[in-house]
Design a protein around this motif. Structure first.
Motif, mmCIF file in Angstrom:
data_model
loop_
_atom_site.group_PDB
_atom_site.id
_atom_site.type_symbol
_atom_site.label_atom_id
_atom_site.label_comp_id
_atom_site.label_asym_id
_atom_site.label_seq_id
_atom_site.Cartn_x
_atom_site.Cartn_y
_atom_site.Cartn_z
ATOM 1 N N GLY A 54 45.037 8.536 3.740
ATOM 2 C CA GLY A 54 44.566 8.984 2.426
ATOM 3 C C GLY A 54 45.621 9.809 1.710
ATOM 4 O O GLY A 54 45.840 9.653 0.504
ATOM 5 N N GLY A 55 46.293 10.690 2.442
ATOM 6 C CA GLY A 55 47.360 11.497 1.860
ATOM 7 C C GLY A 55 48.532 10.646 1.401
ATOM 8 O O GLY A 55 49.109 10.887 0.334
ATOM 9 N N GLY A 58 47.162 8.533 -1.684
ATOM 10 C CA GLY A 58 46.928 9.421 -2.827
ATOM 11 C C GLY A 58 48.208 10.062 -3.339
ATOM 12 O O GLY A 58 48.481 10.050 -4.543
ATOM 13 N N GLY A 61 50.447 7.422 -4.873
ATOM 14 C CA GLY A 61 49.884 7.006 -6.151
ATOM 15 C C GLY A 61 50.144 8.023 -7.252
ATOM 16 O O GLY A 61 50.496 7.661 -8.379
ATOM 17 N N VAL A 62 49.985 9.297 -6.918
ATOM 18 C CA VAL A 62 50.239 10.352 -7.906
ATOM 19 C C VAL A 62 51.715 10.366 -8.296
ATOM 20 O O VAL A 62 52.059 10.463 -9.483
#
Length: 162
Positions: A54-55, A58, A61-62
């Motif tokens: 997830g990290g 995420g 993606g950021v």
């Protein structure tokens, strides 16, 4: 010798991308965090594995959205609202600094007030503050500006590029 130039919207976007470029320390930190997340995903218990994936997704993606969507949108918006940057600039290299003039302003950036600087193939950015910079396109050398002298004086008075 005084040389003139204009900053286009595309120039401003390219200068903002140079400004946003990661420094070596921040790049090392980003890579280090990425490696820790990969190790957590590969060798961690199931809960850490899920959190690491997830990290990675995420955070990646950021980073990508910021670089390729948010930065261009904001830079173009800022350029359109920043009326003074649409003017024609005159640049003159002096012994004690760089003189930039526009029709309604005359400003000399003295070397001791330059916090840092950076450059790439198209621009030189001079920073009097951590997030405020002046843009000098390298193409101004074709109009008689002493670009080599500017880079040499920046190295001598400010230090190596950041």
């Amino acid at each position: 010798m005084t040389a003139t130039f204009r900053i286009s919207e595309d120039d401003y976007l390219a200068a903002m991308k140079l400004h946003a470029r990661l420094t070596p320390a921040r790049l090392a930190l980003t890579v280090g965090i990425g490696l820790l997340l990969v190790l957590g995903a590969a060798f961690g218990p199931p809960l850490l594995e899920a959190a690491s994936v997830g990290g990675l997704v995420g955070g990646g993606g950021v980073l990508l959205a910021t670089r390729f969507i948010v930065l261009p949108l904001m830079a173009r918006r800022h350029y359109r609202k920043y009326k003074a940057i649409h003017e024609e600039f005159n640049a003159e290299l002096l012994d004690h600094g760089l003189r930039l003039t526009v029709p309604h302003s005359d400003h000399t950036i003295v070397w001791q007030n330059v916090l840092k600087w950076r450059h790439d193939g198209r621009f030189v950015l001079l920073y009097p503050m951590p997030r405020l910079f002046h843009v000098v396109p390298k193409s101004v050398a074709a109009r008689g500006f002493d670009l080599k002298g500017l880079l040499e004086r920046l190295n001598r008075h400010v230090g190596p590029p950041a």
